[in-house]
Scaffold this motif. Structure first.
Motif, PDB file in Angstrom:
ATOM      1  N   ASP A 319       5.169  14.753   1.300  1.00 31.45           N
ATOM      2  CA  ASP A 319       4.937  16.177   1.072  1.00 31.45           C
ATOM      3  C   ASP A 319       3.752  16.565   1.957  1.00 31.45           C
ATOM      4  O   ASP A 319       2.593  16.506   1.547  1.00 31.45           O
ATOM      5  CB  ASP A 319       4.649  16.406  -0.409  1.00 31.45           C
ATOM      6  CG  ASP A 319       4.674  17.872  -0.798  1.00 31.45           C
ATOM      7  OD1 ASP A 319       4.651  18.730   0.107  1.00 31.45           O
ATOM      8  OD2 ASP A 319       4.704  18.157  -2.008  1.00 31.45           O
ATOM      9  N   TYR A 324       0.707  13.614  -0.265  1.00 29.90           N
ATOM     10  CA  TYR A 324       1.075  12.387  -0.965  1.00 29.90           C
ATOM     11  C   TYR A 324       2.441  11.961  -0.443  1.00 29.90           C
ATOM     12  O   TYR A 324       3.118  12.714   0.278  1.00 29.90           O
ATOM     13  CB  TYR A 324       1.130  12.596  -2.489  1.00 29.90           C
ATOM     14  CG  TYR A 324       2.223  13.557  -2.899  1.00 29.90           C
ATOM     15  CD1 TYR A 324       3.527  13.114  -3.142  1.00 29.90           C
ATOM     16  CD2 TYR A 324       1.977  14.924  -3.000  1.00 29.90           C
ATOM     17  CE1 TYR A 324       4.532  13.997  -3.470  1.00 29.90           C
ATOM     18  CE2 TYR A 324       2.961  15.813  -3.326  1.00 29.90           C
ATOM     19  CZ  TYR A 324       4.247  15.350  -3.561  1.00 29.90           C
ATOM     20  OH  TYR A 324       5.248  16.235  -3.873  1.00 29.90           O
ATOM     21  N   LEU A 326       6.219   9.769  -1.512  1.00 31.29           N
ATOM     22  CA  LEU A 326       7.117   9.138  -2.471  1.00 31.29           C
ATOM     23  C   LEU A 326       7.977   8.120  -1.739  1.00 31.29           C
ATOM     24  O   LEU A 326       8.580   8.441  -0.707  1.00 31.29           O
ATOM     25  CB  LEU A 326       8.012  10.173  -3.152  1.00 31.29           C
ATOM     26  CG  LEU A 326       7.309  11.241  -3.999  1.00 31.29           C
ATOM     27  CD1 LEU A 326       8.319  12.275  -4.478  1.00 31.29           C
ATOM     28  CD2 LEU A 326       6.588  10.618  -5.182  1.00 31.29           C
ATOM     29  N   LEU A 335       4.426   6.422  -5.770  1.00 29.61           N
ATOM     30  CA  LEU A 335       3.660   7.597  -5.368  1.00 29.61           C
ATOM     31  C   LEU A 335       2.333   7.117  -4.820  1.00 29.61           C
ATOM     32  O   LEU A 335       1.545   6.490  -5.538  1.00 29.61           O
ATOM     33  CB  LEU A 335       3.444   8.523  -6.565  1.00 29.61           C
ATOM     34  CG  LEU A 335       2.403   9.645  -6.414  1.00 29.61           C
ATOM     35  CD1 LEU A 335       2.805  10.611  -5.313  1.00 29.61           C
ATOM     36  CD2 LEU A 335       2.206  10.378  -7.731  1.00 29.61           C
ATOM     37  N   GLU A 357       0.539  13.513  -8.876  1.00 25.75           N
ATOM     38  CA  GLU A 357       1.713  13.376  -9.747  1.00 25.75           C
ATOM     39  C   GLU A 357       2.214  14.743 -10.211  1.00 25.75           C
ATOM     40  O   GLU A 357       3.426  15.003 -10.234  1.00 25.75           O
ATOM     41  CB  GLU A 357       1.370  12.507 -10.948  1.00 25.75           C
ATOM     42  CG  GLU A 357       2.536  12.298 -11.890  1.00 25.75           C
ATOM     43  CD  GLU A 357       2.191  11.445 -13.098  1.00 25.75           C
ATOM     44  OE1 GLU A 357       2.684  11.763 -14.207  1.00 25.75           O
ATOM     45  OE2 GLU A 357       1.427  10.466 -12.933  1.00 25.75           O
ATOM     46  N   LYS A 359       1.948  17.616  -8.662  1.00 24.04           N
ATOM     47  CA  LYS A 359       2.627  18.281  -7.541  1.00 24.04           C
ATOM     48  C   LYS A 359       3.953  17.598  -7.210  1.00 24.04           C
ATOM     49  O   LYS A 359       4.940  18.250  -6.869  1.00 24.04           O
ATOM     50  CB  LYS A 359       1.722  18.289  -6.311  1.00 24.04           C
ATOM     51  CG  LYS A 359       0.470  19.122  -6.451  1.00 24.04           C
ATOM     52  CD  LYS A 359       0.780  20.606  -6.654  1.00 24.04           C
ATOM     53  CE  LYS A 359       1.377  21.262  -5.434  1.00 24.04           C
ATOM     54  NZ  LYS A 359       1.560  22.720  -5.599  1.00 24.04           N
ATOM     55  N   ALA A 360       3.977  16.280  -7.313  1.00 22.47           N
ATOM     56  CA  ALA A 360       5.206  15.547  -7.004  1.00 22.47           C
ATOM     57  C   ALA A 360       6.320  15.916  -7.973  1.00 22.47           C
ATOM     58  O   ALA A 360       7.495  15.985  -7.585  1.00 22.47           O
ATOM     59  CB  ALA A 360       4.937  14.041  -7.050  1.00 22.47           C
ATOM     60  N   ARG A 361       5.984  16.158  -9.220  1.00 24.72           N
ATOM     61  CA  ARG A 361       7.007  16.527 -10.196  1.00 24.72           C
ATOM     62  C   ARG A 361       7.589  17.908  -9.922  1.00 24.72           C
ATOM     63  O   ARG A 361       8.692  18.226 -10.389  1.00 24.72           O
ATOM     64  CB  ARG A 361       6.433  16.433 -11.612  1.00 24.72           C
ATOM     65  CG  ARG A 361       6.149  15.000 -12.049  1.00 24.72           C
ATOM     66  CD  ARG A 361       5.759  14.913 -13.517  1.00 24.72           C
ATOM     67  NE  ARG A 361       5.414  13.558 -13.905  1.00 24.72           N
ATOM     68  CZ  ARG A 361       6.289  12.596 -14.190  1.00 24.72           C
ATOM     69  NH1 ARG A 361       7.590  12.866 -14.132  1.00 24.72           N
ATOM     70  NH2 ARG A 361       5.876  11.388 -14.547  1.00 24.72           N
TER      71      ARG A 361
END
Length: 440
Positions: A319, A324, A326, A335, A357, A359-361
């Motif tokens: 991203d 970060y 994935l 992550l 985490e 933002k990743a979700r």
């Protein structure tokens, strides 16, 4: 205790160049690769580390062999980025004031080397190392039988805004023409087709703008397992691995003596040559020599998550505008965070990982956490963004391989090949002057 010889030697003599008994200290990707290459050239090599091979920094990285990474990470100099980072709430970079003060001089040099003119001189030097990373890994993958860990479908650098994607595309085009990199620009629909799980939830109504699909890089299902496979190949070629603490290093006559202790091991190793490949821990061993290697660390964290059954992640995904990555690995979706400027052994600060985490979700439906404690590691960095590879001036038979920053995993095998060429007294495949120990 560490002792080094007081006498200086103007140059390495033929006997040192042809030395047959070597000790390599540090069993990360760099150290294991150096040991393997030395063993392939007929040296009797002992590899020493306090832990099993590949269990420190090499274990916790993103697991990409980054052929596209011809540009090292520069210190931000534009006002917009500095203002964004200053509140210390970003995911891509965080800092601790105490660590900034302790490393003020080194970070100032980092900022100076990141000036546009200086940086553009550094890029082709850095790229000369990166260009050989796939071939160097390929030889070690074949020797170790580790093909099952490797994927060759590249990785995705995704963007939330069209403007940022367009700017990155322009840079990628220039680097592709200059350094022979392969990539493809994906629009929103092409990205959604390749990774359906990313089609929604990008923090805006339109979703992701698209991506750069880097085609050259290889990805690794378990970075620590790849280092362990390389280490097994080293042992099969006649090398020895000793798991122990290094208590002392000293020059005794024409040999180097490494005293080991801790655990069940207590012994001395005498060798014609010694390679220090201890990553961020190299600095403390060099201090006694009177040679200061201006290393600082960028720490990082990772956590594994369960793959969602309905929308599994297929590619490694960064991203890019958040900072970060994935990675669908054996242990789950890993992550990894951006950089944290902090002291090497300071306690973990988990706010950066927790923010990543969240933002990743938004981007991908991560499952539950698979570990109780996040992993923490440290990337050894130099102010000019280039690793240190070569002989230590005035210390016959002493060699360094450290300071690889974000790319130790990528550059370990090519570093091992090049350093072995220098140890053998050969002309290296590339100009090694930019990486010399005494350049600081």
């Amino acid at each position: 205790m560490v002792k080094f010889s007081d006498s200086a030697s103007a140059s390495r003599d033929k006997e040192t160049q042809m030395s047959r008994k070597m000790v390599v200290v540090g069993a990360g990707m760099v150290g294991v690769s150096v040991a393997w290459h030395l063993s392939q050239r007929g040296h009797q090599v002992t590899l020493v580390d306090r832990r099993e091979p590949g269990r420190e920094t090499s274990y916790g990285n993103a697991g990409i062999i980054q052929r596209e990474a011809v540009r090292p990470y520069a210190f931000p100099r534009d006002l917009g980025t500095l203002l964004r980072v200053a509140p210390n709430r970003q995911i891509d970079i965080r800092y601790r004031p105490g660590a900034m003060m302790a490393n003020a001089g080194t970070l100032l040099k980092y900022w100076q080397h990141s000036a546009p003119a200086r940086y553009e001189r550094i890029v082709p030097e850095y790229a000369s190392l990166i260009s050989g990373c796939l071939d160097a890994h390929a030889a070690m993958i074949a020797a170790s039988g580790a093909e099952e860990l490797i994927r060759r479908d590249g990785w995705l650098e995704v963007y939330r805004s069209e403007a940022e994607l367009t700017a990155r595309y322009a840079q990628a085009q220039a680097d592709a023409q200059r350094f022979g990199i392969l990539f493809k620009r994906l629009d929103r629909a092409e990205l959604a087709q390749l990774e359906p799980g990313l089609a929604r939830g990008a923090g805006n109504d339109k979703g992701l703008a698209g991506a750069i699909h880097w085609l050259d890089p290889w990805t690794v299902a378990s970075p620590g397992d790849l280092v362990a496979a390389y280490a097994r190949a080293f042992v099969e070629s006649g090398g020895e691995i000793v798991q122990a603490n290094v208590d002392a290093v000293e020059r005794t006559g024409q040999a180097w003596r490494v005293s080991l202790g801790g655990g069940a091991v207590s012994r001395q190793l005498d060798a014609d040559g010694l390679v220090m490949a201890l990553g961020p821990w190299t600095q403390e061993w060099m201090t006694a020599l009177g040679l200061r290697i201006p290393l600082f660390v960028k720490r990082g964290y990772h956590m594994h998550y369960a793959q969602p059954d309905e929308r599994a992640l297929g590619h490694w995904v960064m991203d890019a505008e958040v900072g970060y990555l994935l990675a669908p690995m054996r242990q789950g979706v890993r992550l990894t965070t951006g950089a944290e400027l902090e002291r090497l052994e300071a306690p973990a600060h988990l706010d950066q990982l927790e923010a990543a985490e969240r933002k990743a979700r938004e981007l991908f439906p991560l499952g539950q956490r698979l570990e109780s404690t996040p992993w923490k590691g440290a990337r050894p960095c130099t102010p000019d963004m280039k690793p240190v590879i070569g002989p230590v001036p005035g210390q016959d038979g002493l060699w360094l391989a450290c300071g690889h920053g974000h790319q130790g995993f990528t550059l370990g095998p090519v570093t091992g090949k090049l350093l072995t060429q220098l140890i053998e007294g050969e002309l290296a495949d590339i100009d090694m002057t930019p990486f010399r120990v005494d350049r600081f």
